[in-house]
Scaffold this active site. Sequence first.
Site, short mmCIF file in Angstrom:
data_model
loop_
_atom_site.label_atom_id
_atom_site.label_comp_id
_atom_site.label_asym_id
_atom_site.label_seq_id
_atom_site.Cartn_x
_atom_site.Cartn_y
_atom_site.Cartn_z
CG HIS A 302 32.03 -17.58 96.69
ND1 HIS A 302 31.90 -16.60 95.74
CD2 HIS A 302 33.06 -18.38 96.30
CE1 HIS A 302 32.82 -16.81 94.80
NE2 HIS A 302 33.53 -17.87 95.11
CG ASP A 359 37.93 -24.56 98.13
OD1 ASP A 359 38.38 -25.19 97.16
OD2 ASP A 359 38.06 -23.33 98.26
#
Length: 425
Positions: A302, A359
Amino acid sequence: MPTAKLILDDTTVELPVIVGTEGERAIDIRKLRAQTGYITYDPGLANTGSCQSSITFIDGEAGVLRYRGYAIEDLVEHSSFVEVCYLLIYGELPTRAQLEQFQDRLTHHSLLHEDMKKFFEGYPPSAHPMSVLSAMVASLSTYYPDSTDPEITELNMIRLLAKLKTIAAFSYKKSIGQPYIYPRNDLSYTADFLHMMFAVPSEPYEVPPLFEKVLDVLLILHADHEQNCSTSTVRMVGSSGADLFASISAGISALSGPLHGGANQAVIQMLEAIREDGGNYQKYLEKAKDPNDPFRLMGFGHRVYKNFDPRARLIKKLVDQVFNEMGINDPLLEIAQKLEEAALKDEYFIERKLYPNIDFYSGILYRAMGIPTNMYTVLFAMGRLPGWIAQWKEMREDPHTRIYRPRQIYQGSTHRPYVPIDQRG
Ligand code: CMC
């Protein structure tokens, strides 16, 4: 006011420092070019604050995510998705009366204009529902034009929130050749969507309460994430004065990419590929580490979270709860767990601070609910919609907003004489 000093050639320039309410510091370079002739270089805008916002706070090192000051852990436990939509858009949690009125408006605007049904007929059955979603949202502006009247702008926000789930469910029904199921005003926002997805006219369909709850939590967890790629797209398109539907349609397109929202679909496709490959997750871990292989571990890493993604933690807990309660067993879950465990112990991932993101496990939950893989990113879009709307509204109301227009550092040819066509080659 604190300032930063920048020494350029022989001159020292003083630049103001802006301090946020959570202590983040930014050097205000708005006058930099005018004062020095220099611009800054920041591909991916990783060090650039593009706006000042009071919607969402993230501390990527501590794994903190708050909407309007409220921790997502509290919102997930005590609020519904509709309440969170209200919070993000209007800035405060609603009173009971405000919530009822908001819910009422959302249910009464959920029908699509009947003519819009014909649009779905024009797409091939193989169309990805994200492409359909983006196109359908753009077409809403043909029915509900923008206006300088703030009441109409606000009504358009309600219309979009109310209709997005209908568009999403209709695009699914069209892709599998089933009749459209109309929205029902007696159901909650989330149950209504599930009903439009899974009911058929020939028999009654009861939305399982567990699925309604799980999806509601997932939507809350996706509801905003400050200046990510799709939100920045919404703000960028909106900064030209483009209307809400055009801006959010562009945001949906940005979200569809596999490095952003499209990762939830890509995770399941990756886990399926590993299963078909005999469950050899180590091979995929090695591929992800190989600098000559473009493959990346989907659902890992991320830009902002460098310790853990608090949304991923909550989703993982939810996976355990749902799988226990439903008594189901999914081989992909086992592969995902092994892959996560191996990656978290691996030097490559440790060094680069790569952790599972939102996700990684969300697709496993959607699968358990019977939602087809190509709808996962559509669900991300449904969740992110209140965040996009809130950010678009804030951008429009902010007196500091200017049209997004970055600079570049030109590295092409310098001026050269024009060559007529018969002298080239
Ligand atoms: N697998 C393998 N290596 C990775 C991964 C990954 N998933 N993510 C980052 N890296 C490596 C990358 O190769 C680079 O290594 P090196 O320094 O040796 O060149 C280093 O880690 C830093 O990566 P980056 O690409 O500079 O980081 P970024 O901040 O630009 O990208 C990201 C962030 C999320 C796009 C990236 O981590 C990624 O591609 N992840 C996989 C896709 C994914 O799961 N996306 C969903 C993000 S969360 C939800 C959302 O925002 O939609």
